[in-house]
Design an enzyme around this catalytic site. Structure first.
Site, PDB file in Angstrom:
ATOM      1  N   HIS A 149       4.882 -57.632  95.050  1.00  0.00           N
ATOM      2  CA  HIS A 149       5.584 -56.387  94.511  1.00  0.00           C
ATOM      3  C   HIS A 149       4.798 -55.716  93.535  1.00  0.00           C
ATOM      4  O   HIS A 149       3.656 -56.392  93.176  1.00  0.00           O
ATOM      5  CB  HIS A 149       6.858 -56.837  93.794  1.00  0.00           C
TER       6      HIS A 149
ATOM      7  N   HIS B 116      14.981 -53.427  90.943  1.00  0.00           N
ATOM      8  CA  HIS B 116      13.440 -53.668  91.601  1.00  0.00           C
ATOM      9  C   HIS B 116      13.555 -54.290  92.849  1.00  0.00           C
ATOM     10  O   HIS B 116      14.688 -54.836  93.187  1.00  0.00           O
ATOM     11  CB  HIS B 116      12.930 -54.857  90.379  1.00  0.00           C
TER      12      HIS B 116
ATOM     13  N   CYS C  72       7.823 -50.034  92.469  1.00  0.00           N
ATOM     14  CA  CYS C  72       8.400 -51.035  93.352  1.00  0.00           C
ATOM     15  C   CYS C  72       8.539 -50.692  94.661  1.00  0.00           C
ATOM     16  O   CYS C  72       8.164 -51.135  95.466  1.00  0.00           O
ATOM     17  CB  CYS C  72       9.134 -52.003  92.594  1.00  0.00           C
TER      18      CYS C  72
END
Length: 240
Positions: A203, A191, A142
């Protein structure tokens, strides 16, 4: 009633990124009340020597800021694009010390446009594989994805989601090109994705095992969403 509602709409619609354009019939008192700014503060922020206004005149609308632990007048002046002397003048301060929880008037921060091409560059990698620890171009995790996208635009970001979160400027409502952060663990930032606008973000998804676009308003993401941070051309930091 419709006429009143339309008048209120037009009045509020004249505020843009910390400025207000004076309309016929406006007074400083009316503007201060509508913008919820102390009258004296409004006068000081605009270096006015009287109360006379003219249509088309642009006024700066300051904002309230609650001092956080570690804030100094110098750091706030740098953040809001002003000087220590101006902050002290605007708030009637004689000394340099601040305390956490103290409320200050500050110039409205500039709302920079998203870094040019962020959304376009990010979308170009849709479907690329997810791999933990990867930072592109063939696979991403990510934060590696975010770092790589901005790197293509000449902006160096920290490597981890937690460091990106801690170093960038918070925003209350994300715009296209902002970073959106999550905590799947329930405790720490773990994240990050790039907001595309219209409630969607892109993402590197470890569950889908690829770069995907998803809905930020989905119940699962709303549950773990922490907030947004903004990157602009002046926030170039060393990659970590």
């Amino acid at each position: 009633m419709k006429r009143l509602a339309l008048g209120v709409f037009l009045f509020l619609g004249l505020v843009r990124a910390g400025t207000y354009v004076v309309q016929p019939g406006d007074t400083l008192w009316r503007i201060s009340q509508a913008q919820r700014v102390d009258l004296t503060t409004l006068i000081l922020a605009n270096h006015l020597h009287g109360t006379e206004l003219h249509p088309g005149q642009k006024l700066l609308i300051p904002e309230r800021y609650v001092v956080a632990k570690g804030d100094t007048l110098w750091s706030l002046a740098r953040r809001f694009g002003t000087s220590v002397a101006e902050l002290k003048r605007l708030n009637g301060l004689s000394g340099d010390s601040l305390r956490a929880g103290q409320t200050l008037w500050v110039p409205a921060p500039a709302r920079p446009e998203p870094a040019p091409g962020v959304v376009t560059v990010a979308r170009a990698y849709l479907g690329r594989p997810y791999r933990y620890g990867a930072a592109g171009p063939d696979a991403f995790d990510c934060s590696g994805f975010v770092q790589y996208v901005f790197g293509k635009l000449g902006i160096k970001l920290p490597r981890t989601a937690a460091t990106q979160w801690s170093q960038l400027e918070p925003v209350s409502s994300p715009q296209a090109g902002d970073l959106v952060f999550f905590s799947f663990s329930g405790g720490r930032v773990d994240h990050v994705g790039i907001y595309l606008g219209d409630g969607r973000f892109i993402h590197a998804n470890s569950y889908e095992r690829r770069v995907v676009v998803e809905n930020l308003e989905a119940p699962w993401y709303r549950k773990v969403y922490l907030g947004a941070r903004r990157v602009d051309g002046s926030q170039i930091t060393a990659a970590r």
